[in-house]
Design a protein around this motif. Structure first.
Motif, PDB file in Angstrom:
ATOM      1  N   ILE A   1     -32.114 -12.295  26.958  1.00 41.79           N
ATOM      2  CA  ILE A   1     -32.379 -10.879  27.212  1.00 41.79           C
ATOM      3  C   ILE A   1     -33.843 -10.632  27.554  1.00 41.79           C
ATOM      4  CG2 ILE A   1     -32.487  -8.592  26.109  1.00 41.79           C
ATOM      5  CD1 ILE A   1     -29.831  -9.380  24.674  1.00 41.79           C
ATOM      6  N   ASP A   2     -34.767 -11.278  26.808  1.00 43.73           N
ATOM      7  CA  ASP A   2     -36.191 -11.010  27.052  1.00 43.73           C
ATOM      8  C   ASP A   2     -36.788 -11.841  28.186  1.00 43.73           C
ATOM      9  OD1 ASP A   2     -36.974 -13.536  26.053  1.00 43.73           O
ATOM     10  OD2 ASP A   2     -37.623 -12.743  24.117  1.00 43.73           O
TER      11      ASP A   2
ATOM     12  N   GLY B   1     -22.789 -34.295  29.617  1.00 39.15           N
ATOM     13  CA  GLY B   1     -23.799 -35.347  29.654  1.00 39.15           C
ATOM     14  C   GLY B   1     -25.186 -34.874  30.052  1.00 39.15           C
ATOM     15  N   VAL B   2     -25.330 -33.603  30.382  1.00 40.34           N
ATOM     16  CA  VAL B   2     -26.628 -33.084  30.825  1.00 40.34           C
ATOM     17  C   VAL B   2     -27.181 -32.058  29.838  1.00 40.34           C
ATOM     18  CG1 VAL B   2     -27.868 -31.917  32.696  1.00 40.34           C
ATOM     19  CG2 VAL B   2     -25.979 -33.465  33.226  1.00 40.34           C
ATOM     20  N   GLY B   3     -26.323 -31.113  29.415  1.00 41.53           N
ATOM     21  CA  GLY B   3     -26.768 -30.087  28.480  1.00 41.53           C
ATOM     22  C   GLY B   3     -26.076 -28.768  28.717  1.00 41.53           C
ATOM     23  N   MET B   4     -26.662 -27.745  28.108  1.00 37.17           N
ATOM     24  CA  MET B   4     -26.123 -26.383  28.229  1.00 37.17           C
ATOM     25  C   MET B   4     -27.157 -25.519  28.936  1.00 37.17           C
ATOM     26  SD  MET B   4     -24.424 -26.059  24.456  1.00 37.17           S
ATOM     27  CE  MET B   4     -25.909 -26.653  23.678  1.00 37.17           C
ATOM     28  N   PHE B   5     -26.654 -24.592  29.741  1.00 38.59           N
ATOM     29  CA  PHE B   5     -27.534 -23.806  30.603  1.00 38.59           C
ATOM     30  C   PHE B   5     -27.130 -22.339  30.606  1.00 38.59           C
ATOM     31  CE2 PHE B   5     -27.383 -28.151  31.914  1.00 38.59           C
ATOM     32  CZ  PHE B   5     -28.705 -28.476  32.190  1.00 38.59           C
ATOM     33  N   VAL B   6     -28.078 -21.489  30.956  1.00 37.47           N
ATOM     34  CA  VAL B   6     -27.846 -20.046  31.022  1.00 37.47           C
ATOM     35  C   VAL B   6     -27.008 -19.723  32.257  1.00 37.47           C
ATOM     36  CG1 VAL B   6     -28.953 -17.783  31.193  1.00 37.47           C
ATOM     37  CG2 VAL B   6     -30.028 -19.596  29.830  1.00 37.47           C
ATOM     38  N   ALA B   7     -25.920 -19.016  32.045  1.00 36.97           N
ATOM     39  CA  ALA B   7     -25.023 -18.626  33.136  1.00 36.97           C
ATOM     40  C   ALA B   7     -25.659 -17.531  33.995  1.00 36.97           C
ATOM     41  CB  ALA B   7     -23.690 -18.140  32.567  1.00 36.97           C
ATOM     42  N   PRO B   8     -25.268 -17.453  35.266  1.00 35.22           N
ATOM     43  CA  PRO B   8     -25.852 -16.462  36.172  1.00 35.22           C
ATOM     44  C   PRO B   8     -25.756 -15.011  35.690  1.00 35.22           C
ATOM     45  CG  PRO B   8     -24.630 -18.080  37.421  1.00 35.22           C
ATOM     46  CD  PRO B   8     -24.359 -18.357  35.960  1.00 35.22           C
ATOM     47  N   ASP B   9     -24.666 -14.633  35.043  1.00 33.97           N
ATOM     48  CA  ASP B   9     -24.454 -13.246  34.626  1.00 33.97           C
ATOM     49  C   ASP B   9     -24.786 -13.010  33.148  1.00 33.97           C
ATOM     50  OD1 ASP B   9     -23.843 -10.990  36.019  1.00 33.97           O
ATOM     51  OD2 ASP B   9     -21.704 -11.012  35.532  1.00 33.97           O
ATOM     52  N   ALA B  10     -25.441 -13.972  32.524  1.00 36.80           N
ATOM     53  CA  ALA B  10     -25.641 -13.954  31.078  1.00 36.80           C
ATOM     54  C   ALA B  10     -26.358 -12.698  30.579  1.00 36.80           C
ATOM     55  CB  ALA B  10     -26.420 -15.189  30.640  1.00 36.80           C
ATOM     56  N   ARG B  11     -27.442 -12.327  31.207  1.00 36.06           N
ATOM     57  CA  ARG B  11     -28.223 -11.183  30.721  1.00 36.06           C
ATOM     58  C   ARG B  11     -27.400  -9.895  30.767  1.00 36.06           C
ATOM     59  NH1 ARG B  11     -32.072  -7.265  31.945  1.00 36.06           N
ATOM     60  NH2 ARG B  11     -33.710  -7.155  30.362  1.00 36.06           N
ATOM     61  N   ARG B  12     -26.680  -9.680  31.854  1.00 38.04           N
ATOM     62  CA  ARG B  12     -25.852  -8.480  31.983  1.00 38.04           C
ATOM     63  C   ARG B  12     -24.760  -8.458  30.912  1.00 38.04           C
ATOM     64  NH1 ARG B  12     -21.194  -7.128  33.256  1.00 38.04           N
ATOM     65  NH2 ARG B  12     -20.544  -9.159  34.040  1.00 38.04           N
ATOM     66  N   VAL B  13     -24.110  -9.591  30.705  1.00 35.56           N
ATOM     67  CA  VAL B  13     -23.051  -9.689  29.698  1.00 35.56           C
ATOM     68  C   VAL B  13     -23.610  -9.379  28.307  1.00 35.56           C
ATOM     69  CG1 VAL B  13     -21.523 -11.334  28.520  1.00 35.56           C
ATOM     70  CG2 VAL B  13     -21.627 -11.288  31.020  1.00 35.56           C
ATOM     71  N   LEU B  14     -24.756  -9.976  27.998  1.00 35.88           N
ATOM     72  CA  LEU B  14     -25.362  -9.758  26.682  1.00 35.88           C
ATOM     73  C   LEU B  14     -25.808  -8.313  26.478  1.00 35.88           C
ATOM     74  CD1 LEU B  14     -27.447 -13.026  26.358  1.00 35.88           C
ATOM     75  CD2 LEU B  14     -25.458 -12.373  24.976  1.00 35.88           C
ATOM     76  N   LEU B  15     -26.416  -7.732  27.490  1.00 35.75           N
ATOM     77  CA  LEU B  15     -26.855  -6.333  27.367  1.00 35.75           C
ATOM     78  C   LEU B  15     -25.668  -5.399  27.148  1.00 35.75           C
ATOM     79  CD1 LEU B  15     -29.723  -6.094  30.005  1.00 35.75           C
ATOM     80  CD2 LEU B  15     -29.933  -5.950  27.508  1.00 35.75           C
ATOM     81  N   ALA B  16     -24.594  -5.615  27.883  1.00 30.80           N
ATOM     82  CA  ALA B  16     -23.405  -4.768  27.721  1.00 30.80           C
ATOM     83  C   ALA B  16     -22.851  -4.899  26.303  1.00 30.80           C
ATOM     84  CB  ALA B  16     -22.343  -5.137  28.751  1.00 30.80           C
ATOM     85  N   SER B  17     -22.774  -6.109  25.811  1.00 30.47           N
ATOM     86  CA  SER B  17     -22.254  -6.355  24.473  1.00 30.47           C
ATOM     87  C   SER B  17     -23.158  -5.743  23.404  1.00 30.47           C
ATOM     88  CB  SER B  17     -22.130  -7.864  24.251  1.00 30.47           C
ATOM     89  OG  SER B  17     -21.783  -8.140  22.925  1.00 30.47           O
TER      90      SER B  17
END
Length: 126
Positions: free
Chosen positions: A24-25, A69-85
């Motif tokens: 978010i930040d 095998g590589v890791g976890m990453f921030v999804a393209p729509d993550a900020r919008r999804v989190l703000l709505a929630s």
């Protein structure tokens, strides 16, 4: 990661919120790698399943994605999804109970708005 572990919330929720706050930040941007569950486990000395539960909830919500095998990453729509929630949660946990209590106490809308305005002024001076 300092300062997230406390007794007020389950640890998996605190880890989930910590990652969400960084998205978010803007600390974590789209396609940025997030710390692995093992890194979080080692840093906080908490159970792997606890960390995995918080991370997997973010995966289920479409906030982060895994590359095997590589890791976890921030999804393209993550900020919008989190703000709505978070906005929905804010209304349910804070705003609705506040308005219900204000009505019980007989506050008018103008009085509530005045109190909010006064609080904003006090916060600016901190």
């Amino acid at each position: 990661m300092a300062g997230i572990i406390n007794d007020k919330k389950p640890i998996f929720e605190q880890i989930k919120d910590w990652i969400s706050d960084q998205i978010i930040d803007g600390t974590l941007g789209v396609h940025d790698r997030i710390p692995s569950t093992n890194e979080i486990v080692q840093f906080y000395k908490v159970n792997h399943l606890t960390v995995a539960k918080g991370v997997n909830q973010l995966v289920d919500e479409g906030v982060i994605y895994k590359k095997r095998g590589v890791g976890m990453f921030v999804a393209p729509d993550a900020r919008r999804v989190l703000l709505a929630s978070r906005k929905e949660r804010f209304v349910a946990e804070y705003l609705r109970p506040m308005i219900e209590e204000a009505e019980k106490l007989g506050f008018t809308r103008q009085e509530i708005e005045g109190l909010i305005h006064d609080m904003e002024g006090n916060m600016d001076g901190e």
